[in-house]
Design a protein around this motif. Sequence first.
Motif, PDB file in Angstrom:
ATOM      1  N   UNK A 123     -88.381  48.333  78.216  1.00  0.00           N
ATOM      2  CA  UNK A 123     -87.841  48.093  79.836  1.00  0.00           C
ATOM      3  C   UNK A 123     -88.345  49.316  79.928  1.00  0.00           C
ATOM      4  N   UNK A 124     -88.807  48.870  81.559  1.00  0.00           N
ATOM      5  CA  UNK A 124     -89.716  50.774  82.815  1.00  0.00           C
ATOM      6  C   UNK A 124     -88.136  50.862  82.740  1.00  0.00           C
ATOM      7  N   UNK A 125     -87.487  51.830  82.191  1.00  0.00           N
ATOM      8  CA  UNK A 125     -86.684  51.921  83.250  1.00  0.00           C
ATOM      9  C   UNK A 125     -85.654  52.853  82.488  1.00  0.00           C
ATOM     10  N   UNK A 126     -84.892  53.992  83.493  1.00  0.00           N
ATOM     11  CA  UNK A 126     -84.598  54.989  82.598  1.00  0.00           C
ATOM     12  C   UNK A 126     -83.055  54.856  81.684  1.00  0.00           C
ATOM     13  N   UNK A 127     -82.545  55.306  81.245  1.00  0.00           N
ATOM     14  CA  UNK A 127     -82.006  54.513  80.354  1.00  0.00           C
ATOM     15  C   UNK A 127     -80.269  54.592  80.915  1.00  0.00           C
ATOM     16  N   UNK A 128     -80.414  56.033  82.109  1.00  0.00           N
ATOM     17  CA  UNK A 128     -79.242  55.670  82.551  1.00  0.00           C
ATOM     18  C   UNK A 128     -78.780  54.501  84.094  1.00  0.00           C
ATOM     19  N   UNK A 129     -80.213  54.092  83.710  1.00  0.00           N
ATOM     20  CA  UNK A 129     -79.870  52.723  84.607  1.00  0.00           C
ATOM     21  C   UNK A 129     -80.052  51.966  84.359  1.00  0.00           C
TER      22      UNK A 129
END
Length: 208
Positions: A123-129
Motif C-alpha cells: 500500500x503506497x500511502x501514509x499509514x494515517x490515510x
Amino acid sequence: MNGFDLIDLPGINVSRETVEMLKTYEQLVRKWNPTINLASKQSMAELWSRHIVDSAQIFPHIPEASKLCLDVGSGGGFPGIVLATISTALSQDRQFILVESDQRKATFLRQVIRSLKLKAEVRSDRIEALDKIGADFFTARALAPLSKLLVFAQQHLNPQGISIFPKGENHLEEIREAQKLFRFDYQLIQSVTDPKSAILKIHGIENV
C-alpha cells in the motif's frame, strides 16, 4: 554470511531454499540501493546480519494464529519482506500488507514480491490515510518512537492482535514515555544481533 546463518537462529528452522530466496532479495537490495537508498551505505557492508537476520529474528515471536500481518514504513522491506519470505515455507496461509509511502521504494517492494512470489501486497500511502486494517500482527522497524507506533497499532490491529517492534539501546526510555499515554503488556526480548537492542512484544494496548 557475516557470522550469522538463519538456520542457526533460535526458533527458526528454514530450508536452504528459503535462504536462497533471502539471498536473492539481498542481491536485489544491493542492485537497487544506489538509486533509491534502501539502506545506508555504512550498513550495506553488513546487509545480511544488520538488516536481514535482524529482521528474521522477529519471526519466532509472531503467534502462529496471526494470518494478516502489517508492516508499516517498510522501506527496503525490513522486516516485512524477510518475514513474508520465511512465512512462505513455515506459515503458508499468512498474508502481509507492506505500507510504504515512498513511491520508488513501493515499486521496489512490488518487484521483490513478484520475483519471490510472496503472499504480500504493498500500500503506497501514509499509514494515517489508510482505513482500519484489522491485522493480527503489526510491526515497524526504525520508523517512529514507541508512543507513536502504539497509536498506529491501536488503529490497525484487531482487539486480540499483537505488535512486535525492534528497538535500539533507548528502548527502556521509549517504554517509559509510551506508558505516559498507554497501558499495555509487554515482553522484552534481547536482540540476537545487538546486545544493546531489544525486541518489544506488546499487546493489550489501552489509553491511559
